[in-house]
Motif scaffolding. Structure first.
Motif, mmCIF file in Angstrom:
data_model
loop_
_atom_site.group_PDB
_atom_site.id
_atom_site.type_symbol
_atom_site.label_atom_id
_atom_site.label_comp_id
_atom_site.label_asym_id
_atom_site.label_seq_id
_atom_site.Cartn_x
_atom_site.Cartn_y
_atom_site.Cartn_z
ATOM 1 N N UNK A 1 46.707 53.021 47.749
ATOM 2 C CA UNK A 1 47.533 53.101 48.713
ATOM 3 C C UNK A 1 48.837 53.183 47.952
ATOM 4 N N UNK A 2 49.796 53.901 48.636
ATOM 5 C CA UNK A 2 51.305 53.921 48.169
ATOM 6 C C UNK A 2 51.885 52.604 48.158
ATOM 7 N N UNK A 3 52.491 52.385 47.102
ATOM 8 C CA UNK A 3 53.080 51.021 46.680
ATOM 9 C C UNK A 3 54.558 50.930 47.369
ATOM 10 N N UNK A 4 54.903 50.351 48.425
ATOM 11 C CA UNK A 4 56.284 50.213 48.877
ATOM 12 C C UNK A 4 56.358 48.815 49.255
ATOM 13 N N UNK A 5 57.578 48.213 48.708
ATOM 14 C CA UNK A 5 57.937 46.938 49.239
ATOM 15 C C UNK A 5 58.858 46.336 48.194
ATOM 16 N N UNK A 6 58.749 44.996 47.848
ATOM 17 C CA UNK A 6 59.615 44.422 46.874
ATOM 18 C C UNK A 6 59.173 43.845 45.492
ATOM 19 N N UNK A 7 57.754 43.748 45.456
ATOM 20 C CA UNK A 7 57.382 43.180 44.264
ATOM 21 C C UNK A 7 55.918 43.569 44.105
ATOM 22 N N UNK A 8 55.673 44.087 42.744
ATOM 23 C CA UNK A 8 54.637 44.539 42.189
ATOM 24 C C UNK A 8 53.755 43.757 41.469
ATOM 25 N N UNK A 9 52.544 43.125 41.680
ATOM 26 C CA UNK A 9 51.835 42.444 40.975
ATOM 27 C C UNK A 9 50.185 42.755 40.542
ATOM 28 N N UNK A 10 50.036 42.658 39.341
ATOM 29 C CA UNK A 10 48.890 43.162 38.525
ATOM 30 C C UNK A 10 48.208 41.814 38.084
ATOM 31 N N UNK A 11 47.037 41.782 38.318
ATOM 32 C CA UNK A 11 46.233 40.456 38.191
ATOM 33 C C UNK A 11 45.108 40.971 37.457
ATOM 34 N N UNK A 12 44.801 40.583 36.333
ATOM 35 C CA UNK A 12 43.612 41.130 35.599
ATOM 36 C C UNK A 12 42.899 39.909 35.125
ATOM 37 N N UNK A 13 41.540 40.049 34.873
ATOM 38 C CA UNK A 13 40.634 39.033 34.560
ATOM 39 C C UNK A 13 39.651 39.752 33.623
ATOM 40 N N UNK A 14 39.302 38.921 32.248
ATOM 41 C CA UNK A 14 38.134 39.245 31.607
ATOM 42 C C UNK A 14 36.846 39.258 32.112
ATOM 43 N N UNK A 15 35.914 40.212 31.753
ATOM 44 C CA UNK A 15 34.705 40.107 32.698
ATOM 45 C C UNK A 15 33.531 40.086 31.452
ATOM 46 N N UNK A 16 34.052 40.361 30.073
ATOM 47 C CA UNK A 16 32.966 40.352 29.156
ATOM 48 C C UNK A 16 33.701 40.494 27.815
ATOM 49 N N UNK A 17 32.904 40.074 26.808
ATOM 50 C CA UNK A 17 33.694 40.136 25.604
ATOM 51 C C UNK A 17 32.741 40.217 24.212
ATOM 52 N N UNK A 18 33.163 40.776 23.212
ATOM 53 C CA UNK A 18 32.278 40.595 22.066
ATOM 54 C C UNK A 18 33.417 39.953 21.009
ATOM 55 N N UNK A 19 33.339 40.243 19.830
ATOM 56 C CA UNK A 19 34.009 39.575 18.769
ATOM 57 C C UNK A 19 35.227 40.380 18.571
ATOM 58 N N UNK A 20 35.327 41.562 19.065
ATOM 59 C CA UNK A 20 36.390 42.500 18.618
ATOM 60 C C UNK A 20 36.892 43.387 19.958
ATOM 61 N N UNK A 21 36.194 43.225 20.942
ATOM 62 C CA UNK A 21 36.734 43.896 22.081
ATOM 63 C C UNK A 21 36.425 43.192 23.574
ATOM 64 N N UNK A 22 37.410 43.257 24.359
ATOM 65 C CA UNK A 22 37.251 42.606 25.752
ATOM 66 C C UNK A 22 37.307 43.620 26.895
ATOM 67 N N UNK A 23 36.476 43.564 27.748
ATOM 68 C CA UNK A 23 36.306 44.278 28.991
ATOM 69 C C UNK A 23 37.044 43.619 30.056
ATOM 70 N N UNK A 24 38.078 44.081 30.747
ATOM 71 C CA UNK A 24 38.776 43.363 31.704
ATOM 72 C C UNK A 24 38.793 44.447 33.049
ATOM 73 N N UNK A 25 39.042 43.601 34.308
ATOM 74 C CA UNK A 25 39.507 44.458 35.510
ATOM 75 C C UNK A 25 40.680 43.825 36.189
ATOM 76 N N UNK A 26 41.326 44.815 36.953
ATOM 77 C CA UNK A 26 42.711 44.505 37.220
ATOM 78 C C UNK A 26 42.996 45.072 38.622
ATOM 79 N N UNK A 27 43.560 44.399 39.653
ATOM 80 C CA UNK A 27 43.987 44.694 40.821
ATOM 81 C C UNK A 27 45.699 44.516 41.002
#
Length: 140
Positions: free
Chosen positions: A86-112
């Motif tokens: 959706x178009x972002x219209x407002x006062x503040x943008x907020x990006x929240x990310x979470x790690x969902x899986x990792x190895x010893x050299x790489x991490x996969x994350x999701x963000x909203x």
């Protein structure tokens, strides 16, 4: 990236582009991170929405900071995808990310990515990406 919110804020402040957009890190640790950007006119595109590049930046950096809580500070984004919902219209943008899986050299994350706007908080984009350890001694 480091152990504390203060350390993460110092790393963010050392990134000239992050300073340019006015980003601040508000949550950091335990596999997650939240980045906020105050919306101002020079971050908008021609229709008055937050520019997609700003949404991408927010997702990219939030993903990498979340990964940094798992792997430490010597990482870079390996890649990510983003869906603009959706178009972002407002006062503040907020990006929240979470790690969902990792190895010893790489991490996969999701963000909203949310925007605080005239009708409350709205999900405007979602992303998924990974960050990898980088050997700074071997970088040209």
């Amino acid at each position: 990236m480091s152990d504390t919110l203060d350390d993460a804020a110092a790393i963010l402040a050392a990134q000239p582009f992050s300073a340019l957009v006015g980003a601040r890190i508000t949550e950091f640790g335990g596999g997650s991170a939240t980045l906020e950007i105050p919306i101002r006119p020079d971050l908008l595109q021609q229709h008055g929405f937050v520019h997609g590049g700003v949404l991408s930046y927010a997702a990219d950096n939030a993903l990498t900071f979340a990964a940094g809580t798992v792997l430490g500070a010597s990482i870079v984004t390996a890649g990510f995808t983003i869906a603009y919902l959706r178009p972002a219209v407002g006062t503040t943008l907020r990006a929240t990310a979470t790690a969902v899986g990792s190895g010893s050299r790489q991490v996969l994350c999701r963000c909203e990515v949310y925007v605080d706007g005239p009708n409350g908080t709205t999900l405007c984009a979602a992303a998924q990406g990974s960050a990898s350890v980088i050997d700074l001694d071997r970088t040209p």
